[in-house]
Design an enzyme around this catalytic site. Structure first.
Site, PDB file in Angstrom:
ATOM      1  N   HIS A   1     -21.278  83.229  77.726  1.00  0.00           N
ATOM      2  CA  HIS A   1     -21.306  83.232  79.412  1.00  0.00           C
ATOM      3  C   HIS A   1     -20.770  84.241  79.908  1.00  0.00           C
ATOM      4  O   HIS A   1     -20.023  85.169  79.636  1.00  0.00           O
ATOM      5  CB  HIS A   1     -20.467  81.834  79.713  1.00  0.00           C
ATOM      6  CG  HIS A   1     -20.798  81.504  81.297  1.00  0.00           C
ATOM      7  ND1 HIS A   1     -19.737  81.836  82.282  1.00  0.00           N
ATOM      8  CD2 HIS A   1     -21.551  80.688  81.729  1.00  0.00           C
ATOM      9  CE1 HIS A   1     -20.101  81.547  83.165  1.00  0.00           C
ATOM     10  NE2 HIS A   1     -21.265  80.589  83.159  1.00  0.00           N
TER      11      HIS A   1
ATOM     12  N   SER B   1     -24.352  77.202  77.070  1.00  0.00           N
ATOM     13  CA  SER B   1     -24.682  76.781  78.256  1.00  0.00           C
ATOM     14  C   SER B   1     -26.227  76.379  78.566  1.00  0.00           C
ATOM     15  O   SER B   1     -26.602  75.775  79.349  1.00  0.00           O
ATOM     16  CB  SER B   1     -23.865  77.300  79.329  1.00  0.00           C
ATOM     17  OG  SER B   1     -24.179  78.642  79.572  1.00  0.00           O
TER      18      SER B   1
HETATM   19  N1  PMP Z   1     -17.869  79.040  80.573  1.00  0.00           N
HETATM   20  C1  PMP Z   1     -19.110  78.613  80.450  1.00  0.00           C
HETATM   21  C2  PMP Z   1     -19.802  78.397  78.874  1.00  0.00           C
HETATM   22  C3  PMP Z   1     -19.763  78.029  81.537  1.00  0.00           C
HETATM   23  O1  PMP Z   1     -21.031  77.327  81.216  1.00  0.00           O
HETATM   24  C4  PMP Z   1     -19.040  77.846  82.776  1.00  0.00           C
HETATM   25  C5  PMP Z   1     -19.874  77.567  84.006  1.00  0.00           C
HETATM   26  N2  PMP Z   1     -21.143  77.463  84.096  1.00  0.00           N
HETATM   27  C6  PMP Z   1     -17.939  78.661  82.795  1.00  0.00           C
HETATM   28  C7  PMP Z   1     -17.198  78.749  81.823  1.00  0.00           C
HETATM   29  C8  PMP Z   1     -17.248  78.774  84.362  1.00  0.00           C
HETATM   30  O2  PMP Z   1     -16.492  77.299  84.761  1.00  0.00           O
HETATM   31  P1  PMP Z   1     -16.446  77.208  86.129  1.00  0.00           P
HETATM   32  O3  PMP Z   1     -17.794  76.773  86.791  1.00  0.00           O
HETATM   33  O4  PMP Z   1     -15.298  76.128  86.164  1.00  0.00           O
HETATM   34  O5  PMP Z   1     -15.991  78.504  86.709  1.00  0.00           O
END
Ligand code: PMP
Length: 384
Positions: A121, A172
């Site tokens: 990510h 994700s």
């Molecule tokens: N890590 C992963 C693998 C994610 O998919 C995401 C959010 N899409 C995050 C971290 C970030 O999390 P947040 O939305 O709470 O900032």
């Protein structure tokens, strides 16, 4: 204005490449069948979670954690979370994004090396960049390639050089699961630490939703876990679960922790209730994964390509950016809300629709949706 000409040129270029992004207001509840939400367990509207939040006496925290923003609920929740994971300590951040930035930028320095899966990510990549560490990327979910890089880089490792392997447990945008046992073994063998972002696995995989490492019974081989409260927990905020030393390091060094106003107590009250529900209601994650498996089978039967998904995240692969947008639009007309995911979020040439299955869905609806996807794809000439 003339000085902003470059912006209009940039936006025109993005539009030409099918990469322009626009904000759209979410349709009224019930107006569409929604596949865009990471509220996997449907907890953001759970009456007990909403009531827990409303029972609070303050919304904002008023200051950063080290000033006066640490309230009892911060302390309590962090203890609950550490106990849930069976780890010594936990620390909450303003968001999962900030948790990854904070951990990576304070754990590593310019003399260290990170080995990261090439699909991790953006928050992990940004954290690596902020740390100034040397960044090596291995092929997605390819433990053999990771091993090659570890062996090769080992020949020039300097004394005291810290190594960190960085992966997600559930990816994700592909919804596939990392070969965590093999990766953890390699990290140990090569004297590297291991950070696993369990953002999409928490609440879904493993006993009581504790994630993929817990499912594989290798939690003790994963010293650094990050996650978010904004997906299955239905609230907001980020978490790091690690040793007491790491927690102390973060409190002293992590700028996204130190210089960010403390997470609002209201959100933690909600997250704490979600944690109680996830921990006490067995089978929520299994039920979700069964629904997702049903959806994949139905899509497959319709002749659609779902890639390596093995979780509640189910991509329908399209390839071309514009075609992915077109397909999303054709589905919107059929009352189905799903987003086209395009580069740079995914590699060039792999644009897709990302379906997020949640407990708000059921088998019948998923069967109907798979049929609708095929019909929409046919209507615009993307499927025979
Ligand atoms: N890590 C992963 C693998 C994610 O998919 C995401 C959010 N899409 C995050 C971290 C970030 O999390 P947040 O939305 O709470 O900032």
């Amino acid at each position: 204005m003339r000085s902003e000409q470059w912006i209009s040129e940039l936006l025109a270029k993005l539009a030409r490449e099918g990469l322009e992004r626009r904000l759209a207001v979410h349709p009224a509840d019930g107006a569409v069948c929604d596949f865009t939400s990471n509220d996997y367990l449907n907890l953001s509207t759970h009456p007990d979670v909403v009531a827990a939040m409303q029972a609070g006496t303050m919304v904002g925290s008023g200051a950063s954690r080290l000033v006066s923003g640490t309230r009892e609920i911060h302390q309590e929740f962090e203890q609950q979370l550490a106990a849930y994971f069976g780890k010594p300590a936990a620390l909450v951040f303003g968001a999962g994004y900030l948790a990854n930035l904070g951990l990576l930028s304070s754990y590593l320095g310019r003399n260290d090396t990170v080995f990261a899966d090439r699909l991790v990510h953006a928050s992990l990549i940004d954290g690596i960049q902020l740390s100034d560490a040397r960044h090596q990327r291995f092929q997605h979910n390819d433990a053999a390639h990771l091993e090659q890089l570890l062996v090769k880089t080992g020949t020039t490792r300097k004394p005291g050089e810290r190594w960190l392997v960085v992966v997600e447990s559930v990816y994700s945008m592909d919804g596939d699961v990392a070969p965590l046992a093999a990766i953890a073994e390699l990290a140990i063998e090569h004297d590297a630490q291991l950070l696993v972002d369990e953002a999409h696995a928490l609440g879904v995989f493993g006993p009581a939703g504790r994630g993929v490492a817990a499912e594989l019974d290798i939690s003790d081989q994963v010293p650094l876990v990050t996650g978010t409260l904004s997906k299955a927990f239905g609230s907001y905020g980020g978490v790091v679960v690690a040793s007491d030393f790491v927690r102390q390091l973060l409190v002293n060094r992590a700028r996204p922790f130190i210089y960010n106003t403390a997470l609002p107590p209201a959100l933690l009250l909600a997250a704490s209730e979600s944690l109680r529900i996830i921990g006490s209601q067995a089978g929520l994650g299994d039920k979700l994964l069964e629904l997702a498996a049903h959806f994949r089978r139905e899509l497959h039967e319709q002749g659609l390509e779902v890639g390596p998904s093995a979780s509640q995240i189910v991509p329908v692969m399209v390839g071309d950016n514009q075609q992915a947008v077109q397909l999303a639009e054709a589905l919107h007309e059929r009352g189905i809300l799903v987003k086209a995911i395009r580069p740079p979020t995914v590699p060039v040439g792999t644009a897709r629709l990302r379906f997020s299955v949640t407990l708000a869905h059921n088998e019948q609806l998923l069967t109907h949706t798979a049929q609708a996807v095929a019909e929409a794809a046919r209507s615009i000439g993307q499927l025979e």
